[in-house]
Design an enzyme around this catalytic site. Structure first.
Site, PDB file in Angstrom:
ATOM      1  N   ASN A 174       0.863  -1.189   0.000  1.00 42.59           N
ATOM      2  CA  ASN A 174       0.000   0.000   0.000  1.00 42.59           C
ATOM      3  C   ASN A 174       0.902   1.243   0.000  1.00 42.59           C
ATOM      4  OD1 ASN A 174      -1.356   2.284   1.089  1.00 42.59           O
ATOM      5  ND2 ASN A 174      -3.046   0.962   1.689  1.00 42.59           N
ATOM      6  N   ASP A 188      -0.054   4.482  -0.176  1.00 40.18           N
ATOM      7  CA  ASP A 188      -0.737   5.738   0.176  1.00 40.18           C
ATOM      8  C   ASP A 188       0.203   6.791   0.773  1.00 40.18           C
ATOM      9  OD1 ASP A 188      -3.109   4.530  -0.498  1.00 40.18           O
ATOM     10  OD2 ASP A 188      -3.810   4.250   1.562  1.00 40.18           O
ATOM     11  N   HIS A 189       1.132   6.306   1.632  1.00 39.51           N
ATOM     12  CA  HIS A 189       1.909   7.296   2.380  1.00 39.51           C
ATOM     13  C   HIS A 189       3.004   7.974   1.565  1.00 39.51           C
ATOM     14  CE1 HIS A 189      -0.625   6.803   5.663  1.00 39.51           C
ATOM     15  NE2 HIS A 189      -0.249   5.582   5.974  1.00 39.51           N
ATOM     16  N   HIS A 235      -5.609   3.558  -1.485  1.00 40.03           N
ATOM     17  CA  HIS A 235      -6.932   3.863  -0.920  1.00 40.03           C
ATOM     18  C   HIS A 235      -7.332   5.254  -1.408  1.00 40.03           C
ATOM     19  CE1 HIS A 235      -9.510   4.110   3.046  1.00 40.03           C
ATOM     20  NE2 HIS A 235     -10.200   4.406   1.975  1.00 40.03           N
ATOM     21  N   ARG A 291      -9.476   7.862  -0.760  1.00 31.97           N
ATOM     22  CA  ARG A 291     -10.408   8.291   0.297  1.00 31.97           C
ATOM     23  C   ARG A 291     -11.321   9.377  -0.230  1.00 31.97           C
ATOM     24  NH1 ARG A 291      -8.612   6.447   5.656  1.00 31.97           N
ATOM     25  NH2 ARG A 291     -10.356   7.656   6.393  1.00 31.97           N
ATOM     26  N   ARG A 307      -7.238  12.762   0.972  1.00 35.89           N
ATOM     27  CA  ARG A 307      -6.147  13.307   1.794  1.00 35.89           C
ATOM     28  C   ARG A 307      -4.760  12.864   1.317  1.00 35.89           C
ATOM     29  NH1 ARG A 307      -7.016   9.972   7.389  1.00 35.89           N
ATOM     30  NH2 ARG A 307      -9.060  10.923   7.239  1.00 35.89           N
ATOM     31  N   GLU A 336      -8.651   0.427  -2.877  1.00 37.59           N
ATOM     32  CA  GLU A 336      -9.534   0.445  -1.704  1.00 37.59           C
ATOM     33  C   GLU A 336     -10.425   1.677  -1.799  1.00 37.59           C
ATOM     34  OE1 GLU A 336      -7.045   0.723   1.708  1.00 37.59           O
ATOM     35  OE2 GLU A 336      -6.156  -1.239   1.414  1.00 37.59           O
ATOM     36  N   THR A 352      -7.911   3.526   8.672  1.00 32.81           N
ATOM     37  CA  THR A 352      -9.086   2.649   8.779  1.00 32.81           C
ATOM     38  C   THR A 352      -9.066   1.953  10.145  1.00 32.81           C
ATOM     39  OG1 THR A 352      -8.693   2.249   6.439  1.00 32.81           O
ATOM     40  CG2 THR A 352     -10.391   0.922   7.491  1.00 32.81           C
ATOM     41  N   GLU A 381     -10.694  -9.478   3.189  1.00 32.25           N
ATOM     42  CA  GLU A 381      -9.409  -9.127   3.796  1.00 32.25           C
ATOM     43  C   GLU A 381      -9.651  -8.960   5.289  1.00 32.25           C
ATOM     44  OE1 GLU A 381      -7.311  -5.715   2.179  1.00 32.25           O
ATOM     45  OE2 GLU A 381      -6.157  -5.497   4.037  1.00 32.25           O
ATOM     46  N   HIS A 429      -3.330  -4.581   7.772  1.00 36.29           N
ATOM     47  CA  HIS A 429      -3.451  -3.420   8.648  1.00 36.29           C
ATOM     48  C   HIS A 429      -2.583  -3.582   9.896  1.00 36.29           C
ATOM     49  CE1 HIS A 429      -4.905   0.206  10.511  1.00 36.29           C
ATOM     50  NE2 HIS A 429      -5.351   0.519   9.323  1.00 36.29           N
TER      51      HIS A 429
HETATM   52  N1  PXP Z   1      -5.627  -3.019   4.327  1.00 38.11           N
HETATM   53  C1  PXP Z   1      -6.572  -2.048   4.359  1.00 38.11           C
HETATM   54  C2  PXP Z   1      -7.970  -2.389   3.987  1.00 38.11           C
HETATM   55  C3  PXP Z   1      -6.234  -0.723   4.730  1.00 38.11           C
HETATM   56  O1  PXP Z   1      -7.179   0.227   4.740  1.00 38.11           O
HETATM   57  C4  PXP Z   1      -4.891  -0.429   5.027  1.00 38.11           C
HETATM   58  C5  PXP Z   1      -4.481   0.977   5.371  1.00 38.11           C
HETATM   59  O2  PXP Z   1      -4.873   1.843   4.390  1.00 38.11           O
HETATM   60  C6  PXP Z   1      -3.948  -1.474   4.979  1.00 38.11           C
HETATM   61  C7  PXP Z   1      -4.349  -2.759   4.637  1.00 38.11           C
HETATM   62  C8  PXP Z   1      -2.502  -1.241   5.251  1.00 38.11           C
HETATM   63  O3  PXP Z   1      -2.324  -0.926   6.601  1.00 38.11           O
HETATM   64  P1  PXP Z   1      -0.898  -0.440   7.106  1.00 38.11           P
HETATM   65  O4  PXP Z   1      -0.620   0.855   6.438  1.00 38.11           O
HETATM   66  O5  PXP Z   1      -1.100  -0.320   8.592  1.00 38.11           O
HETATM   67  O6  PXP Z   1       0.083  -1.513   6.736  1.00 38.11           O
END
Ligand code: PXP
Length: 246
Positions: A6, A8-9, A42, A44, A48, A69, A100, A152, A192
């Site tokens: 993921n 996103d960051h 994701h 959102r 963001r 996502e 989340t 998931e 997560h």
């Molecule tokens: N799975 C889902 C459905 C999520 O929303 C996220 C965070 O956006 C993750 C996995 C990944 O989580 P983490 O960033 O804590 O590894």
């Protein structure tokens, strides 16, 4: 076991300055070259971090697969059907949350109705659908009824466990829910809060075929580079699969 990263960051850092770097599309290339099996983002509702432009470009440029996502809301589901990623994972979303906070509350008739509508639209568009849920038998059964391909499991409670007993209890819930999901014909994924330190016992659950991991990998990549960060997570998962955790 597949590793979906993921990213996103990467976009979170970009949005801190509302500029054009670092670009998650470039990051995705490095993630793939390091051997990840998929890219997760994701989109959102408040945009963001990941923007529509990112999702569109990733859909075109990913050489692995894109797991998008989104919340079960009209506007973002429409973006998903337009872009047609390999997989959409439906997630709960609250504007004020930092990340989340749990799985979809399928016991709520309103949530279930919204999710059912989103699943129908996505499946009509030929998209594989996964539901982000807590590891409980009731929610697995509700997911089967909704006709999705995958679930998931939210590993946040496991990741946040404060004592070995609590951690073992959460692992047991993940194991039981994974067995039930697979016996019911669903693919089982998890994610997560997974880190280099806590991933092994989760990776050891044989029914799980995909992990979604973001924050730990992107954080480490700032220090050691993306290639090493992804490869080290892959190694931690592989070690978990090889070693017994019971
Ligand atoms: N799975 C889902 C459905 C999520 O929303 C996220 C965070 O956006 C993750 C996995 C990944 O989580 P983490 O960033 O804590 O590894």
């Amino acid at each position: 076991m597949r590793l979906y990263v993921n990213i996103d960051h990467v976009a979170t850092i970009r949005e801190a300055r509302r500029t054009d770097e670092p670009d998650p599309v470039r990051a995705a290339v490095l993630v793939e070259l390091a051997g990840a099996d998929g890219i997760t983002v994701h989109l959102r509702e408040d945009r963001r971090h990941i923007q529509d432009r990112d999702v569109r470009l990733l859909a075109e440029t990913c050489r692995t697969v894109l797991n998008l996502e989104v919340a079960a809301e009209e506007e973002v589901v429409s973006v998903a059907t337009e872009i047609s990623p390999f997989q959409v994972t439906l997630v709960p979303e609250r504007r004020e949350e930092v990340t989340t906070e749990g799985g979809l509350d399928l016991a709520s008739p309103q949530v279930r109705e919204r999710v059912a509508r989103a699943v129908e639209r996505l499946r009509d568009a030929g998209i594989r659908v996964s539901l982000f849920i807590d590891p409980s038998s009731e929610v697995v059964e509700a997911s089967v009824e909704l006709g999705v391909e995958a679930v998931e499991f939210h590993t946040g409670e496991y990741a946040n466990a404060q004592t070995p007993e609590e951690r073992e209890r959460e692992l047991e819930r993940l194991r039981a829910a994974s067995v039930l999901a697979v016996e019911s014909g669903l693919a089982a994924h998890a994610g997560h809060g997974l880190t280099y330190e806590n991933v092994a016992p989760v990776a050891a659950i044989p029914q799980l075929e995909e992990l979604n991991i973001g924050h730990a990998i992107i954080s480490r990549s700032v220090l050691v580079g993306m290639d090493r960060a992804v490869r080290e997570m892959r190694q931690a998962m592989d070690r978990g699969r090889r070693e017994p955790h019971r």
